[in-house]
Design a protein around this motif. Sequence first.
Motif, PDB file in Angstrom:
ATOM      1  N   TYR A 122       0.846  -1.202   0.000  1.00  4.93           N
ATOM      2  CA  TYR A 122       0.000   0.000   0.000  1.00  4.93           C
ATOM      3  C   TYR A 122       0.887   1.260   0.000  1.00  4.93           C
ATOM      4  O   TYR A 122       0.693   2.193   0.795  1.00  4.93           O
ATOM      5  CB  TYR A 122      -0.960  -0.004   1.190  1.00  4.93           C
ATOM      6  CG  TYR A 122      -1.961  -1.127   1.127  1.00  4.93           C
ATOM      7  CD1 TYR A 122      -3.151  -0.996   0.423  1.00  4.93           C
ATOM      8  CD2 TYR A 122      -1.705  -2.346   1.739  1.00  4.93           C
ATOM      9  CE1 TYR A 122      -4.065  -2.046   0.338  1.00  4.93           C
ATOM     10  CE2 TYR A 122      -2.599  -3.401   1.667  1.00  4.93           C
ATOM     11  CZ  TYR A 122      -3.783  -3.243   0.963  1.00  4.93           C
ATOM     12  OH  TYR A 122      -4.672  -4.284   0.884  1.00  4.93           O
ATOM     13  N   ALA A 123       1.876   1.254  -0.917  1.00  7.08           N
ATOM     14  CA  ALA A 123       2.894   2.307  -0.925  1.00  7.08           C
ATOM     15  C   ALA A 123       2.311   3.702  -1.127  1.00  7.08           C
ATOM     16  O   ALA A 123       2.910   4.693  -0.697  1.00  7.08           O
ATOM     17  CB  ALA A 123       3.923   2.011  -2.021  1.00  7.08           C
ATOM     18  N   ASP A 124       1.156   3.812  -1.779  1.00  3.66           N
ATOM     19  CA  ASP A 124       0.547   5.121  -2.010  1.00  3.66           C
ATOM     20  C   ASP A 124       0.061   5.773  -0.717  1.00  3.66           C
ATOM     21  O   ASP A 124      -0.165   6.993  -0.678  1.00  3.66           O
ATOM     22  CB  ASP A 124      -0.683   5.004  -2.930  1.00  3.66           C
ATOM     23  CG  ASP A 124      -0.487   4.092  -4.108  1.00  3.66           C
ATOM     24  OD1 ASP A 124      -0.210   2.891  -3.870  1.00  3.66           O
ATOM     25  OD2 ASP A 124      -0.633   4.562  -5.248  1.00  3.66           O
ATOM     26  N   PHE A 125      -0.143   4.959   0.328  1.00  2.00           N
ATOM     27  CA  PHE A 125      -0.815   5.477   1.515  1.00  2.00           C
ATOM     28  C   PHE A 125      -0.003   5.152   2.771  1.00  2.00           C
ATOM     29  O   PHE A 125      -0.462   4.433   3.668  1.00  2.00           O
ATOM     30  CB  PHE A 125      -2.229   4.881   1.604  1.00  2.00           C
ATOM     31  CG  PHE A 125      -2.983   4.976   0.306  1.00  2.00           C
ATOM     32  CD1 PHE A 125      -3.449   6.199  -0.142  1.00  2.00           C
ATOM     33  CD2 PHE A 125      -3.179   3.855  -0.491  1.00  2.00           C
ATOM     34  CE1 PHE A 125      -4.116   6.303  -1.356  1.00  2.00           C
ATOM     35  CE2 PHE A 125      -3.841   3.948  -1.704  1.00  2.00           C
ATOM     36  CZ  PHE A 125      -4.314   5.178  -2.143  1.00  2.00           C
ATOM     37  N   PRO A 126       1.222   5.678   2.845  1.00  2.00           N
ATOM     38  CA  PRO A 126       2.118   5.297   3.946  1.00  2.00           C
ATOM     39  C   PRO A 126       1.657   5.756   5.320  1.00  2.00           C
ATOM     40  O   PRO A 126       2.044   5.166   6.322  1.00  2.00           O
ATOM     41  CB  PRO A 126       3.444   5.976   3.560  1.00  2.00           C
ATOM     42  CG  PRO A 126       3.047   7.110   2.664  1.00  2.00           C
ATOM     43  CD  PRO A 126       1.846   6.628   1.902  1.00  2.00           C
ATOM     44  N   SER A 127       0.839   6.803   5.374  1.00  2.00           N
ATOM     45  CA  SER A 127       0.423   7.310   6.684  1.00  2.00           C
ATOM     46  C   SER A 127      -1.046   7.049   6.981  1.00  2.00           C
ATOM     47  O   SER A 127      -1.555   7.496   8.012  1.00  2.00           O
ATOM     48  CB  SER A 127       0.704   8.814   6.774  1.00  2.00           C
ATOM     49  OG  SER A 127      -0.006   9.510   5.739  1.00  2.00           O
ATOM     50  N   ALA A 128      -1.730   6.319   6.103  1.00  2.00           N
ATOM     51  CA  ALA A 128      -3.161   6.065   6.310  1.00  2.00           C
ATOM     52  C   ALA A 128      -3.366   5.104   7.474  1.00  2.00           C
ATOM     53  O   ALA A 128      -2.811   4.004   7.499  1.00  2.00           O
ATOM     54  CB  ALA A 128      -3.777   5.489   5.036  1.00  2.00           C
ATOM     55  N   GLU A 129      -4.164   5.520   8.441  1.00  2.00           N
ATOM     56  CA  GLU A 129      -4.400   4.690   9.617  1.00  2.00           C
ATOM     57  C   GLU A 129      -5.113   3.387   9.256  1.00  2.00           C
ATOM     58  O   GLU A 129      -4.848   2.339   9.828  1.00  2.00           O
ATOM     59  CB  GLU A 129      -5.214   5.485  10.649  1.00  2.00           C
ATOM     60  CG  GLU A 129      -5.439   4.752  11.967  1.00  2.00           C
ATOM     61  CD  GLU A 129      -4.147   4.458  12.714  1.00  2.00           C
ATOM     62  OE1 GLU A 129      -4.131   3.499  13.509  1.00  2.00           O
ATOM     63  OE2 GLU A 129      -3.159   5.184  12.495  1.00  2.00           O
ATOM     64  N   TRP A 130      -6.017   3.442   8.283  1.00  2.00           N
ATOM     65  CA  TRP A 130      -6.780   2.246   7.922  1.00  2.00           C
ATOM     66  C   TRP A 130      -5.884   1.163   7.316  1.00  2.00           C
ATOM     67  O   TRP A 130      -6.240  -0.018   7.314  1.00  2.00           O
ATOM     68  CB  TRP A 130      -7.905   2.591   6.933  1.00  2.00           C
ATOM     69  CG  TRP A 130      -7.460   3.318   5.691  1.00  2.00           C
ATOM     70  CD1 TRP A 130      -7.496   4.658   5.473  1.00  2.00           C
ATOM     71  CD2 TRP A 130      -6.894   2.742   4.502  1.00  2.00           C
ATOM     72  NE1 TRP A 130      -7.000   4.965   4.230  1.00  2.00           N
ATOM     73  CE2 TRP A 130      -6.631   3.807   3.609  1.00  2.00           C
ATOM     74  CE3 TRP A 130      -6.605   1.447   4.102  1.00  2.00           C
ATOM     75  CZ2 TRP A 130      -6.083   3.602   2.354  1.00  2.00           C
ATOM     76  CZ3 TRP A 130      -6.059   1.230   2.842  1.00  2.00           C
ATOM     77  CH2 TRP A 130      -5.794   2.302   1.978  1.00  2.00           C
ATOM     78  N   ALA A 131      -4.719   1.547   6.791  1.00  2.00           N
ATOM     79  CA  ALA A 131      -3.817   0.573   6.169  1.00  2.00           C
ATOM     80  C   ALA A 131      -2.725   0.096   7.116  1.00  2.00           C
ATOM     81  O   ALA A 131      -1.991  -0.836   6.782  1.00  2.00           O
ATOM     82  CB  ALA A 131      -3.171   1.184   4.923  1.00  2.00           C
ATOM     83  N   ARG A 132      -2.606   0.719   8.291  1.00  2.00           N
ATOM     84  CA  ARG A 132      -1.457   0.471   9.158  1.00  2.00           C
ATOM     85  C   ARG A 132      -1.341  -1.003   9.545  1.00  2.00           C
ATOM     86  O   ARG A 132      -0.283  -1.622   9.376  1.00  2.00           O
ATOM     87  CB  ARG A 132      -1.565   1.336  10.424  1.00  2.00           C
ATOM     88  CG  ARG A 132      -0.389   1.152  11.392  1.00  2.00           C
ATOM     89  CD  ARG A 132      -0.578   2.031  12.621  1.00  2.00           C
ATOM     90  NE  ARG A 132      -1.815   1.714  13.300  1.00  2.00           N
ATOM     91  CZ  ARG A 132      -1.946   0.687  14.152  1.00  2.00           C
ATOM     92  NH1 ARG A 132      -0.921  -0.097  14.400  1.00  2.00           N
ATOM     93  NH2 ARG A 132      -3.101   0.455  14.739  1.00  2.00           N
ATOM     94  N   ALA A 133      -2.400  -1.595  10.060  1.00  2.00           N
ATOM     95  CA  ALA A 133      -2.308  -2.976  10.545  1.00  2.00           C
ATOM     96  C   ALA A 133      -2.036  -3.952   9.405  1.00  2.00           C
ATOM     97  O   ALA A 133      -1.205  -4.861   9.535  1.00  2.00           O
ATOM     98  CB  ALA A 133      -3.596  -3.355  11.274  1.00  2.00           C
TER      99      ALA A 133
END
Length: 683
Positions: free
Chosen positions: A140-151
């Motif tokens: 998910y390289a486009d969204f490095p700081s997105a909380e929904w992608a963190r886990a």
Amino acid sequence: MPVEFGVLGPVASWDSTGAQVRLGGPRHREVLARLLVARRRVVPVSRLVADLWEEPPAGAVGAVRTFVAALRQALEPDRPPRTPSRLLATEGPGYVLRPQPGAVDAWRFEEAVERAAGLGPGEAAPALAEALATWRGPAYADFPSAEWARAERARLTELRLHAVERRAEALIRSGAAREAVPDLDAHVTEHPWREDGWQLLATALYRADRQGDALTVLRRARHVLADQLGVEPGPGLGRLEQDVLRQAERLEGLPDGTAGGVADGAAGGVWSRAAAAYESAVPARSRARLETTAGLLRDLAVTSAGGLGAARQHRAAAVAAAERTGDVELTARVIGVYDVPAVWTRADDVDEARAVVKAAQRVLARLPEDAPDAVRARLLAAVAVESRGDALAEGALPLAADGPVREPWRLRAEHAALEAEGMARRLNDAALLAFALNGSFMQMFRQCGLAAGRDAVGTELVALSRAHGLVSAEVLGRLIRLQALSGLGDLAGADAQAAAVDSLAERHERPLAAVFTAWYRALRAALSQDTGAERDAYAQAVALLDGCGMPGFAAGLPALVRLAPVLRAGALPDPDAFAGADWGPYGPWVRPLLLLGAERPEEAREALRTVPRPPHDLMQEALWCLLARAAALSGEARSAARAAEELAPARHEQSGAAAGLLTFGPVTTYLTEAAATAAAGDH
């Protein structure tokens, strides 16, 4: 495959010709990525809005609908107008993306890593290399700081690092150690906290005839961990350094397909000489022999089914012999050293468990005040671990139809677990804490629906074990997580735990762990609703029960496996089809349904009124669901009300899946049936 998706790098999609799909702007790709993270589950529009904007604008809901419409057009350009999309569907309060199996690169990667765990080194290395080649960048390289992608990003990253290390290990085992060195060097440079990587690099260098470089790497590892990261290096690094200095035989090359034993039968020779020396040097009546025997039984219990059975057979005798010496602290050490991981919550030998707990309680009462706290904590942990299920029940169990009762013996066991864990934390003793956490896990079945709490225990066990080189405890922690995540419906997480368990079991000779992962994969097949795959997987799992050395685990399971699809279909068991079935310890809770299947409703109602409450163990949700179904079908309102009350905390779980074995379907199905019957009875 009509459409494929990629998240191992920037989020992307490709059509059936391999051409990249134009997904639109960043928000379009973020909506797509958020739906992919959900893994075929519905994401409400409100959740999408909250995840896309910190402060949603006034038209956020409309914007999300616009993004979804554009994505549908991009992903299915040939779909006829006004035809509902099957790929990106509207369902309930939101949207769900349903890619075909294998259409997402992350899913294919996970499956490839899992398959590689069952291959020999010569096959596993290229299979893992091919899987790792699918990564185009960070997940998910486009969204490095997105909380929904963190886990999800963290989980996939951990799985990738695990795959890198397992590929290197496979190369080393297959005689290609030199080939493993460059990738391992880059791996530890980028991820210096991973001790497995350092140890593999040093081993590869040694096997490539670079002993000096291997020692340099191990010393560099200690410096990086201690001085730069502030982490105390685990004991494995020190042991490996000593092995390299001594040119230990176990570091020599192994032929492809071996399980990792010492070459040329050296282990047998060392064992024979050491045993002979012990026999001649230590007097037959020496108390040291009892402690040595207890430690040997602990090691024996994790080596094989036969070893487990033998250890169980002789353990009570060793404890009794220690008690006869009159030495309280010796007896405490003999009891406490047996910290064999226990993942199944029904005692294999109830009499042995009861004898050990009573001995531990006698010793606790007699320990001098100045006895080491670690000795006391180990006794308490032993009490907690052995007081599993209903092994120590005093008198008849309460009836299922009656209200919940806090039984004194269970309260004592729960208190022992809490006290042992607290003492282990104060002492900062990793091995002791692992043992105490095992006891805490065994006592986390006071009610249904505690899978999340057990997952937390498993997570701590894994972290603790990896930091301190406690292999058996890590296997236990991952099996606990496998069970808990199965119940919670996180199958991707459970898959990762199963793959890690299989890898650990192969590397460290823990064959019994494969019994649990085989049963999990059968459960996985059942949840996929592939009847053929389910049948084949359970046939393999059942075959492992014969001689597994765990009668408390094996008894009755084959019959429950046959019953599960009947219940999921909403039917009753056919008396002829189940004639002669061995229900083992589960018979009392299956009986009301069998009576209903035989068209004997009054007897079924009587059985419901007199059946004991299900044991507080991994199968309790499943057994309460059996009672809920029988109560609903027979109109037994009181039993239905009790079942609904017990099942309510587990309403979001799969019935039985928290045991990692089988499923009767969603708990909410049985809860709804029981609640309706209870409500009808009130009127």
